[in-house]
Design a protein around this motif. Structure first.
Motif, PDB file in Angstrom:
ATOM      1  N   GLN A 183       0.838  -1.190   0.000  1.00  0.00           N
ATOM      2  CA  GLN A 183       0.000   0.000   0.000  1.00  0.00           C
ATOM      3  C   GLN A 183       0.874   1.241   0.000  1.00  0.00           C
ATOM      4  N   SER A 194     -15.069   6.075  -3.805  1.00  0.00           N
ATOM      5  CA  SER A 194     -14.043   6.142  -2.756  1.00  0.00           C
ATOM      6  C   SER A 194     -12.916   7.097  -3.146  1.00  0.00           C
ATOM      7  N   LYS A 226      -8.740   7.873  -2.171  1.00  0.00           N
ATOM      8  CA  LYS A 226      -7.932   6.661  -2.281  1.00  0.00           C
ATOM      9  C   LYS A 226      -8.612   5.670  -3.216  1.00  0.00           C
ATOM     10  N   VAL A 281      -9.608   2.034  -3.922  1.00  0.00           N
ATOM     11  CA  VAL A 281      -9.865   0.787  -3.210  1.00  0.00           C
ATOM     12  C   VAL A 281     -10.298  -0.237  -4.244  1.00  0.00           C
ATOM     13  N   ASN A 282      -9.399  -1.182  -4.523  1.00  0.00           N
ATOM     14  CA  ASN A 282      -9.650  -2.204  -5.534  1.00  0.00           C
ATOM     15  C   ASN A 282      -9.297  -3.557  -4.930  1.00  0.00           C
ATOM     16  N   ILE A 337      -4.926  -0.933  -2.273  1.00  0.00           N
ATOM     17  CA  ILE A 337      -5.387   0.334  -1.706  1.00  0.00           C
ATOM     18  C   ILE A 337      -4.281   1.357  -1.903  1.00  0.00           C
TER      19      ILE A 337
END
Length: 501
Positions: free
Chosen positions: A37, A197, A203, A205-206, A210
Motif C-alpha cells: 500500500q 471512494s 484513495k 480501493v480495488n 489500496i
C-alpha cells in the motif's frame, strides 16, 4: 490523458518516502506475495496566523504548530485573487462560476458543471488548472464503454496470471492532483460506483489494492443529469454545482469575439502561477484552527441552512423531500474559512455567510440564490437582538469544552492549562459591553485568586449561573434552545463533579 505541467514535480510526487515508484511497488508486492500500500498521507499540519496589533497569548497549543506570517498569508490571498481575475479575463461571463471553482479547489472538493454542448466547460477547467505550477492534470471524456482501467490504469498482466486484478496507476487519475471528467453521466453505473471512494476518501480501493491518492479536485461536466441510486451518491460528492445558461446578448458575444481574436482559443498561462506547495498551505489553513469561526457565526450558518431546507420544501413543488446532508453542513465550515482567506482575514464573520450559496445552491439557478440570500439577511437581523448574549454563551461553551477535554487527563494540574482556563474566565467576566456586568463584577476578584483544586466546581457554577441569567434575557426561541441545551450539559457535568469529590 495526463498533462504534465511540471516534470520535476511529477517525479517528486510519484514516489513515496521509501523511494519506490507506485509501479515498482506493485511489482514488489506481487513478488513478495502481498499487496503493497502506498504510504498514508500525513495528518494535516496545524497552523496559527498572528493577529495584527495583538500580543502573543499564552495558550497551550500543540508543539507542532506552524506559524504562517501575515506577509505569507497576504501573499497567498493575493495570488488566489489574481488567478481568479486572470481566468475571468480569459473566460468571459463566468466570474461567479470561476470563484466557485476556486472555492472548491481551496477546500479540496469537487465541482459539477452542467450546460448544453459548446459552452466552454472544458476550456474553463483547463484555464483554471493552468494557474497552478507543479500539478498533474488528468483529462478524460467518459462514455458508456469507459472502463475502470481507463481511469485507474491498465491491469497488470502478470498480476492477472496470479489471479489478481491490479491497476498500474502510473499516468492515471489516481496519481493526479486535478482532473477534468467530461460527459460524466454518459458513464455506466459500475464505473461511477468505482469512483466513489476516490472522490470522497481520496484513495483507490480495488480489493486488496489500496492506494492513497494525491487527487485534490475533480471538475466534471455534463449536458444532462440522469437519476439513479448511484447517481445520487455521485452527486453528493460534488458539493459545488453550476448550471451555465446560454447568453446570446450581442455585446457579450462581441466581447467573446474580441478575446478569441487575441488567443484563438488557446489556454493562456499567467506570468505568475501558484505553486502546488503554496496552495497546499492554503488548504491546510482551511483544515486547521488557524482560520477561526466564532460560535455565533456557526449558529447563524446552521440556522440559515435549516431555514433554506424548510423554505425549499414549502416553495418548490418537486423538492418536497429536499435536504442538505450532515456531511455538506459540516463541510460548509471550510467554505467560510476559504471566504475569509479570499478577503484577507484570519477569522470568518457574517459577510462570509452569503458565500455559502456557492455550495448550497446551484449557480445559474437564480431563484435558489435569491431565496438563500433573503434567508441569510433575515437571519442576521433576527439574531442581532440576542447577539451579545449568544457571544457570551459561546465563550462559555469554549471554556466548558476545554474543561471536559482536560478534566480526566491530569492536564488541568499543569500551570499552562490552569493559566489558560483562568485567562478565558477573566476574559468572559471582564467584557465591557456585557449585560451581566453587575453580576460578573462580583466574581472578578474571586477568579483572580482561584486555587487549582477549586477551578472545576467554581467554573461549572459560574457557567450554570450564566445560563440562568441568559435564559431570562434571551428574546428568540433559537437562542433559548442553544442556552438550554448547554445548561443541561453543565448541570450533568456539575453533578458528576460532586459525585467524584
Amino acid at each position: 490523458m495526463m498533462q504534465p505541467l511540471d516534470d520535476t514535480m511529477k517525479k517528486k510526487d510519484a514516489a513515496d518516502t521509501n523511494g519506490l515508484h507506485p509501479l515498482e511497488e506493485t511489482v514488489l508486492s506481487l513478488a513478495t506475495g502481498k499487496l503493497y500500500q502506498l504510504e498514508q498521507p500525513a495528518k494535516p499540519r496545524l497552523f496559527v496566523i498572528p493577529k495584527p496589533d495583538e500580543a502573543p497569548a499564552k495558550t497551550i497549543e500543540p508543539a507542532a504548530v506552524e506559524t504562517v506570517s501575515l506577509e505569507k498569508f497576504s501573499a497567498l490571498q493575493r495570488a488566489i485573487n489574481d488567478a481568479i481575475d486572470f481566468v475571468s479575463k480569459q473566460i468571459l461571463g463566468r466570474e461567479h462560476i470561476i470563484k466557485q471553482t476556486f472555492f472548491a479547489l481551496m477546500c479540496g472538493e469537487h465541482q459539477l458543471l452542467i450546460s448544453r454542448t459548446g459552452m466552454a466547460k472544458s476550456m474553463l477547467a483547463r484555464q483554471i488548472f493552468a494557474c497552478f505550477d507543479g500539478a498533474q492534470v488528468f483529462e478524460k471524456q467518459l462514455t458508456k464503454d469507459t472502463m475502470p482501467d481507463n481511469l485507474f490504469g491498465a491491469y497488470d498482466i502478470e498480476a492477472m496470471k496470479r489471479g489478481k486484478m491490479i491497476h498500474n496507476v502510473e499516468g492515471s487519475l489516481v496519481l493526479s492532483h486535478f482532473a477534468f471528467l467530461d460527459e460524466i453521466f454518459d458513464a455506466n453505473d459500475m464505473l461511477l460506483r468505482s469512483l466513489l471512494s476516490l472522490l470522497n476518501e481520496k484513495k483507490l480501493v480495488n480489493g486488496e489494492q489500496i492506494i492513497h491518492s494525491p487527487l485534490q479536485t475533480v471538475i466534471a461536466a455534463a449536458n444532462y443529469i440522469r437519476v439513479t441510486e448511484i447517481l445520487e451518491a455521485v452527486l453528493d460528492r460534488f458539493l459545488y454545482k453550476s448550471y451555465i445558461p446560454e447568453n446570446k446578448d450581442l455585446y457579450f458575444q462581441y466581447s467573446i469575439d474580441s478575446v478569441y481574436q487575441k488567443n484563438f482559443g488557446a489556454i493562456q498561462i499567467p506570468e505568475k502561477r501558484i505553486s502546488l506547495s503554496d496552495f497546499n498551505v492554503v488548504k491546510e489553513l482551511i483544515k486547521s484552527r488557524a482560520i477561526e469561526i466564532p460560535g455565533y457565526i456557526l449558529l447563524l450558518k446552521n440556522h440559515i441552512l435549516r431555514q433554506y431546507i424548510e423554505e425549499t420544501r414549502e416553495q418548490v413543488p418537486d423538492k418536497r423531500n429536499y435536504t442538505i446532508s450532515d456531511r455538506t453542513t459540516a463541510k460548509s465550515q471550510d467554505l467560510l474559512r476559504a471566504s475569509a482567506i479570499l478577503d484577507g482575514r484570519p477569522q470568518a464573520n457574517e459577510t462570509d455567510l452569503e458565500n455559502l450559496h456557492y455550495m448550497i445552491c446551484t449557480l445559474g439557478r437564480d431563484e435558489e440564490k435569491s431565496r438563500f440570500i433573503k434567508i441569510c439577511s433575515a437571519a442576521r437581523r433576527y439574531f442581532q437582538q440576542d447577539r451579545e448574549i449568544l457571544e457570551n454563551i459561546f465563550d462559555a461553551i469554549h471554556i466548558f469544552s476545554f474543561l471536559k477535554s482536560s478534566a480526566h487527563a491530569e492536564l488541568l494540574k499543569s500551570d499552562a492549562a490552569f493559566n489558560h482556563l483562568k485567562g478565558r474566565l477573566e476574559k468572559l467576566v471582564k467584557k465591557e459591553t456585557t449585560g451581566f456586568r453587575e453580576y460578573i463584577e462580583k466574581l472578578k476578584s474571586k477568579f483572580v485568586s482561584l486555587p487549582k483544586d477549586a477551578i472545576v466546581p467554581e467554573t461549572l457554577a459560574l457557567l450554570e449561573d450564566l445560563c440562568d441569567l441568559s435564559l431570562k434575557d434571551a428574546r428568540t426561541r433559537e437562542s433559548r434552545e442553544i442556552i438550554e441545551g448547554f445548561r443541561q450539559d453543565v448541570f450533568h457535568a456539575k453533578k458528576l463533579t460532586v459525585q467524584n469529590i
